[in-house]
Write a protein that holds these residues in place. Structure first.
Motif, PDB file in Angstrom:
ATOM      1  N   ARG A   6       0.830  -1.205   0.000  1.00 41.84           N
ATOM      2  CA  ARG A   6       0.000   0.000   0.000  1.00 41.84           C
ATOM      3  C   ARG A   6       0.866   1.258   0.000  1.00 41.84           C
ATOM      4  O   ARG A   6       0.539   2.254  -0.651  1.00 41.84           O
ATOM      5  CB  ARG A   6      -0.932  -0.013   1.215  1.00 41.84           C
ATOM      6  CG  ARG A   6      -1.860   1.187   1.304  1.00 41.84           C
ATOM      7  CD  ARG A   6      -2.791   1.077   2.503  1.00 41.84           C
ATOM      8  NE  ARG A   6      -2.056   0.911   3.749  1.00 41.84           N
ATOM      9  CZ  ARG A   6      -1.456   1.920   4.403  1.00 41.84           C
ATOM     10  NH1 ARG A   6      -1.485   3.142   3.905  1.00 41.84           N
ATOM     11  NH2 ARG A   6      -0.841   1.693   5.549  1.00 41.84           N
ATOM     12  N   ARG A   7       1.980   1.200   0.726  1.00 46.69           N
ATOM     13  CA  ARG A   7       2.880   2.366   0.778  1.00 46.69           C
ATOM     14  C   ARG A   7       3.541   2.608  -0.585  1.00 46.69           C
ATOM     15  O   ARG A   7       3.792   3.757  -0.959  1.00 46.69           O
ATOM     16  CB  ARG A   7       3.943   2.160   1.856  1.00 46.69           C
ATOM     17  CG  ARG A   7       3.388   2.164   3.275  1.00 46.69           C
ATOM     18  CD  ARG A   7       4.486   2.108   4.307  1.00 46.69           C
ATOM     19  NE  ARG A   7       3.951   2.012   5.654  1.00 46.69           N
ATOM     20  CZ  ARG A   7       4.436   2.693   6.697  1.00 46.69           C
ATOM     21  NH1 ARG A   7       5.455   3.536   6.522  1.00 46.69           N
ATOM     22  NH2 ARG A   7       3.913   2.546   7.896  1.00 46.69           N
ATOM     23  N   ILE A   8       3.833   1.534  -1.288  1.00 45.04           N
ATOM     24  CA  ILE A   8       4.429   1.681  -2.625  1.00 45.04           C
ATOM     25  C   ILE A   8       3.377   2.158  -3.603  1.00 45.04           C
ATOM     26  O   ILE A   8       3.628   3.042  -4.427  1.00 45.04           O
ATOM     27  CB  ILE A   8       5.031   0.340  -3.101  1.00 45.04           C
ATOM     28  CG1 ILE A   8       6.112  -0.129  -2.127  1.00 45.04           C
ATOM     29  CG2 ILE A   8       5.618   0.476  -4.510  1.00 45.04           C
ATOM     30  CD1 ILE A   8       6.536  -1.577  -2.311  1.00 45.04           C
ATOM     31  N   PRO A  31      -5.620  -2.786  -0.997  1.00 44.52           N
ATOM     32  CA  PRO A  31      -7.054  -2.625  -0.723  1.00 44.52           C
ATOM     33  C   PRO A  31      -7.820  -2.607  -2.044  1.00 44.52           C
ATOM     34  O   PRO A  31      -7.302  -2.136  -3.059  1.00 44.52           O
ATOM     35  CB  PRO A  31      -7.120  -1.261  -0.013  1.00 44.52           C
ATOM     36  CG  PRO A  31      -5.752  -1.055   0.562  1.00 44.52           C
ATOM     37  CD  PRO A  31      -4.802  -1.713  -0.385  1.00 44.52           C
ATOM     38  N   GLU A  32      -9.018  -3.117  -2.041  1.00 39.52           N
ATOM     39  CA  GLU A  32      -9.789  -3.245  -3.279  1.00 39.52           C
ATOM     40  C   GLU A  32      -9.942  -1.916  -4.009  1.00 39.52           C
ATOM     41  O   GLU A  32      -9.864  -1.861  -5.251  1.00 39.52           O
ATOM     42  CB  GLU A  32     -11.158  -3.835  -2.960  1.00 39.52           C
ATOM     43  CG  GLU A  32     -11.949  -4.219  -4.195  1.00 39.52           C
ATOM     44  CD  GLU A  32     -13.225  -4.966  -3.860  1.00 39.52           C
ATOM     45  OE1 GLU A  32     -14.016  -5.214  -4.789  1.00 39.52           O
ATOM     46  OE2 GLU A  32     -13.417  -5.304  -2.671  1.00 39.52           O
ATOM     47  N   GLU A  33     -10.104  -0.834  -3.256  1.00 33.66           N
ATOM     48  CA  GLU A  33     -10.288   0.478  -3.881  1.00 33.66           C
ATOM     49  C   GLU A  33      -9.004   1.021  -4.509  1.00 33.66           C
ATOM     50  O   GLU A  33      -9.050   1.963  -5.315  1.00 33.66           O
ATOM     51  CB  GLU A  33     -10.835   1.494  -2.860  1.00 33.66           C
ATOM     52  CG  GLU A  33      -9.924   1.772  -1.673  1.00 33.66           C
ATOM     53  CD  GLU A  33     -10.121   0.792  -0.517  1.00 33.66           C
ATOM     54  OE1 GLU A  33      -9.624   1.098   0.587  1.00 33.66           O
ATOM     55  OE2 GLU A  33     -10.756  -0.265  -0.727  1.00 33.66           O
ATOM     56  N   ASP A  34      -7.848   0.431  -4.144  1.00 30.23           N
ATOM     57  CA  ASP A  34      -6.565   0.898  -4.686  1.00 30.23           C
ATOM     58  C   ASP A  34      -6.097   0.071  -5.892  1.00 30.23           C
ATOM     59  O   ASP A  34      -5.063   0.389  -6.489  1.00 30.23           O
ATOM     60  CB  ASP A  34      -5.475   0.846  -3.606  1.00 30.23           C
ATOM     61  CG  ASP A  34      -5.717   1.858  -2.493  1.00 30.23           C
ATOM     62  OD1 ASP A  34      -6.516   2.795  -2.720  1.00 30.23           O
ATOM     63  OD2 ASP A  34      -5.118   1.707  -1.416  1.00 30.23           O
ATOM     64  N   ARG A  35      -6.844  -0.980  -6.226  1.00 31.84           N
ATOM     65  CA  ARG A  35      -6.456  -1.809  -7.369  1.00 31.84           C
ATOM     66  C   ARG A  35      -6.902  -1.136  -8.666  1.00 31.84           C
ATOM     67  O   ARG A  35      -8.023  -0.658  -8.767  1.00 31.84           O
ATOM     68  CB  ARG A  35      -7.081  -3.199  -7.259  1.00 31.84           C
ATOM     69  CG  ARG A  35      -6.660  -3.950  -6.003  1.00 31.84           C
ATOM     70  CD  ARG A  35      -7.481  -5.208  -5.803  1.00 31.84           C
ATOM     71  NE  ARG A  35      -7.278  -5.782  -4.478  1.00 31.84           N
ATOM     72  CZ  ARG A  35      -7.996  -6.774  -3.969  1.00 31.84           C
ATOM     73  NH1 ARG A  35      -8.999  -7.304  -4.688  1.00 31.84           N
ATOM     74  NH2 ARG A  35      -7.757  -7.222  -2.754  1.00 31.84           N
TER      75      ARG A  35
END
Length: 201
Positions: free
Chosen positions: A44-46, A115-119
């Protein structure tokens, strides 16, 4: 005052989840690792859109998780990322100013950790393609290692053969010397044992 870790560092490590106290001869040492449960946060940080602040990501992560060493985080960062922009990611904005920056993207095969919203849209297809690419990379590494190991074994065998040859040569030389010495010695003994000629008076 000698340089060292900040006050309270050991306490923070011991109280962190996943910490295990060292045993035996390594008494006092602290095992460092990057647990699998922290990989989603690291990804997530990347981020799928990538980062050009590689060391900031690594240092920030190890600061928040003192049970993880910078070395382990750097190794894992390399495994999780790629410099090649995935097809499902839009081009990054052009950088203003001088200098060149490298963007590191989360490899699509790890998108399921985000997270699903970040895909990104179409991430599943990209993940399948990257999985096949990863398998090809592993096969290439295995073949390269096999070739390297074979060359090393051949080199060791050549060196061993040379050593055996030198040993055989030395043994033959010693044996020849021994035979020659023995033969020469026998002649000398025989000559010394021969009766002298009678002298006429």
């Amino acid at each position: 005052k000698k340089p060292g870790r900040k006050k309270g560092w050991n306490k923070a490590v011991e109280s962190s989840p996943g910490y295990k106290k060292a045993k035996g001869a390594s008494k006092g040492s602290i095992p460092m690792s990057l647990p699998e449960r922290l990989l989603p946060e690291f990804c997530r940080r990347i981020s799928a859109n990538g980062t050009n602040q590689r060391m900031d990501v690594i240092n920030g992560f190890t600061k928040d998780h003192p049970e993880t060493s910078a070395r382990q985080a750097t190794i894992k960062f390399t495994e999780l990322t790629t410099k090649d922009k995935p097809s499902c990611i839009p081009p990054p904005p052009k950088k203003i100013g001088k200098g060149r920056s490298i963007t590191f993207y989360v490899r699509p095969r790890y998108y399921d950790m985000l997270p699903e919203e970040d895909r990104p849209p179409g991430w599943e297809e990209a993940a399948q393609e990257d999985e096949l690419l990863w398998q090809e990379e592993q096969e290439a590494k295995a073949k390269a290692k096999a070739v390297s190991d074979q060359k090393m074994r051949a080199l060791v065998a050549d060196k061993t053969g040379e050593s055996d040859g030198e040993g055989t040569h030395n043994s033959m030389s010693e044996m020849n010397s021994s035979v020659l010495t023995s033969f020469t010695g026998n002649e000398s003994d025989e000559e010394s044992e021969r009766p002298g000629k009678k002298q006429k008076f």
